[in-house]
Write an enzyme that holds these catalytic residues in place. Structure first.
Site, PDB file in Angstrom:
ATOM      1  N   SER A 150      -0.008   6.669   3.010  1.00  0.00           N
ATOM      2  CA  SER A 150       0.168   5.789   1.860  1.00  0.00           C
ATOM      3  C   SER A 150       0.520   4.359   2.278  1.00  0.00           C
ATOM      4  O   SER A 150      -0.247   3.710   2.975  1.00  0.00           O
ATOM      5  CB  SER A 150       1.231   6.400   0.932  1.00  0.00           C
ATOM      6  OG  SER A 150       1.346   5.706  -0.271  1.00  0.00           O
ATOM      7  N   ASP A 178      -7.072  -4.568  10.753  1.00  0.00           N
ATOM      8  CA  ASP A 178      -8.250  -5.307  10.287  1.00  0.00           C
ATOM      9  C   ASP A 178      -8.109  -6.813  10.469  1.00  0.00           C
ATOM     10  O   ASP A 178      -9.113  -7.529  10.566  1.00  0.00           O
ATOM     11  CB  ASP A 178      -8.519  -4.989   8.814  1.00  0.00           C
ATOM     12  CG  ASP A 178      -9.197  -3.638   8.641  1.00  0.00           C
ATOM     13  OD1 ASP A 178      -9.341  -2.919   9.639  1.00  0.00           O
ATOM     14  OD2 ASP A 178      -9.580  -3.307   7.503  1.00  0.00           O
ATOM     15  N   LYS A 209      -4.007   9.015   2.899  1.00  0.00           N
ATOM     16  CA  LYS A 209      -3.672   9.009   1.463  1.00  0.00           C
ATOM     17  C   LYS A 209      -3.700   7.562   0.980  1.00  0.00           C
ATOM     18  O   LYS A 209      -2.790   6.788   1.242  1.00  0.00           O
ATOM     19  CB  LYS A 209      -2.307   9.629   1.177  1.00  0.00           C
ATOM     20  CG  LYS A 209      -1.958   9.670  -0.314  1.00  0.00           C
ATOM     21  CD  LYS A 209      -0.593  10.305  -0.536  1.00  0.00           C
ATOM     22  CE  LYS A 209      -0.282  10.411  -2.036  1.00  0.00           C
ATOM     23  NZ  LYS A 209      -0.112   9.105  -2.679  1.00  0.00           N
TER      24      LYS A 209
END
Length: 534
Positions: free
Chosen positions: A300, A311, A325
């Protein structure tokens, strides 16, 4: 005469036909009534209510309406996704409390090494400290309920000690052979999410975060400022086993490391328009080198942080593929104290990767499946979707398929588990041994507040021989020839860590001592924090 008979026969046939028709209509009407035919369509949701009402009116035995309703809700939500769930009142209160940053209770931390709870820490300023509970006290009773030596569940102990602030509870403890009752007035107890924060070496800091709760940002900043003051140039941020929490808190932490305009995450769903979250460039940790630790239980909000750093090529991700998740969930509360959480959107990393892993029939056993498939010990077994290729801001290829795949893979270490280690681990011998050492050296150990003194104390204990003797005497477990030598390198640091927890340094000492056998931290220390582009 024959014509008269024919006319009479025709009349009787006609009359019988009419009577038959009347009987058929009456029978059909009764059949329809017995079927309780009601016009319903799936789209109007009436069918569920009608069925429950019919069960209540006609079922052979008395039914529990509450249980039936809850069961129907659970079954219905199960057709959506594994994380859209119904939460009964007690469970909802517990889940909300976990992330709220505080709870009502007495203010102690304990473990249960030998069927008796032992106080590890009395929270400073809390009700228990004010009334006189001490580290090392054995908990015997909560009010009149025996909780020692009766295999009383640990979660049930916690529930009995918790209660509304201002209410009273009597805790009976065993201290130096004497039973002492303490009447404690419960109060607001802070729940800390930073489990450990310390310097590994002169320039490398370490922070372990357990969850993204309401006070995560404030605790993280306090820990970071302290480490910066000690000379931190590089941070190892441990998110292993962090199951997530509040999105807002994850965004605030990401903001500390990213430049203005850098994408953090975005979310989108069928009924939810795309919403982007970006950094404002005002963070104080933008020049600190960063390494993030993750594993299969990182989920999460933790994955949002790891994905944003990866990224944006902001730091190195070390460990094993995260849980996967990535769902935005809306809580809906009911007046009876229960609630539901419904998935309304999905989270995507800055490159466009969906964090959520695919649903499957064995979704709840995914971690076991990863182990069986070899993913936890072999990087080549990691499941990624090669058809979903994305690029980081620096041009590196990253893949979809759910979860965050680390830049540096560290396998689960399954090579050191000797038969002796497995046996003592199964009986929690190490934990009980640490408790016995505290009993023997309570005054000395409880006063230690620095690592130099702690190491001197531990070095003088001859822990190896003491543990072998303890395991033999208490659990009847004795190492075979050469087995201790094979086990010692791995087990001894764990024993030192467990004993260290009883010092004033607490969990900081535990995690710092445990680093010696933590292969993921070792890999992080050795890894360059500069990501090389493909």
């Amino acid at each position: 005469m024959d014509n008269d008979n024919k006319r009479i026969s025709s009349v009787w046939v006609a009359l019988l036909g009419v009577l038959a028709g009347v009987l058929l209509v009456a029978t059909y009407n009764k059949y329809q009534e017995s079927k309780h035919m009601v016009s319903v369509q799936y789209r109007d949701w009436r069918k569920l209510n009608l069925i429950l009402n019919e069960v209540e009116k006609n079922y052979v035995d008395t039914i529990n309406r509450e249980d039936m309703t809850d069961a129907a809700i659970v079954a219905a939500l199960a057709k959506l996704d594994p994380h859209s769930v119904y939460i009964p009142p007690v469970e909802l209160e517990e889940s909300e409390t976990e992330l709220a940053g505080n709870f009502d209770g007495i203010g102690i931390q304990f473990n249960v090494p030998n069927d008796t709870a032992v106080v590890l820490e009395v929270i400073p300023g809390g009700p228990s400290e004010k009334i006189g509970l001490q580290q090392g006290d054995r908990l015997l009773k909560v009010d009149s309920k025996d909780i020692a030596g009766v295999k009383f569940p640990q979660d049930s102990m916690v529930r009995k000690m918790k209660g509304p602030a201002g209410s009273k509870v009597t805790i009976t403890v065993l201290r130096n052979g004497e039973e002492i009752p303490f009447e404690i007035t419960r109060g607001k107890i802070p729940v800390h999410c930073i489990e450990a924060s310390f310097m590994i070496d002169e320039t490398t800091g370490y922070i372990r975060l357990s969850k993204f709760s309401a006070n995560t940002y404030s605790e993280f900043m306090e820990a970071s400022l302290d480490l910066l003051s000690q000379g931190m140039k590089r941070l190892i941020f441990d998110l292993r086993d962090n199951t997530g929490g509040y999105l807002e808190q994850a965004n605030l932490l990401c903001n500390q490391f990213l430049e203005k305009g850098d994408q953090i995450v975005y979310m989108e769903g069928l009924h939810s328009r795309r919403e982007d979250f970006k950094a404002n460039g005002k963070g104080i940790l933008k020049n600190v080198e960063l390494t993030v630790l993750i594993n299969e239980s990182t989920a999460s909000s933790s994955e949002i942080f790891a994905g944003a750093m990866q990224d944006n090529d902001r730091g190195v991700i070390v460990g094993r593929r995260s849980f996967g998740k990535g769902l935005v969930q809306k809580p809906i509360y009911f007046t009876d104290g229960s609630g539901i959480r419904i998935t309304i959107a999905r989270f995507y990393t800055p490159s466009g990767r969906c964090i959520q892993k695919p649903y499957s029939d064995d979704y709840q056993y995914d971690i076991y499946k990863r182990f069986a498939d070899g993913e936890l010990v072999n990087a080549d077994s990691i499941k990624v979707n090669k058809d979903e290729v994305f690029k980081t801001v620096g041009g590196r290829e990253v893949y979809g398929g759910g979860g965050i795949v680390p830049d540096i893979f560290v396998p689960m270490d399954t090579t050191r588990a000797t038969t002796y280690y497995t046996q003592v681990n199964k009986k929690a011998t190490a934990m009980r041994f640490a408790s016995s050492i505290f009993d023997s050296y309570k005054n000395r150990l409880a006063e230690i507040d620095n690592y130099d003194d702690l190491n001197k104390f531990l070095n003088g204990l001859d822990i190896s021989q003491k543990f072998i003797s303890y395991a033999t005497r208490v659990d009847g477990i004795t190492p075979k020839k050469g087995e201790w030598e094979e086990t010692e390198e791995y087990l001894l640091p764990q024993l030192r860590a467990l004993i260290s927890r009883y010092s004033k340094l607490g969990d900081n000492a535990f995690y710092k001592m445990y680093l010696e056998v933590d292969t993921t931290v070792k890999a992080a220390i050795e890894a360059s924090s500069k990501v090389e582009l493909n």
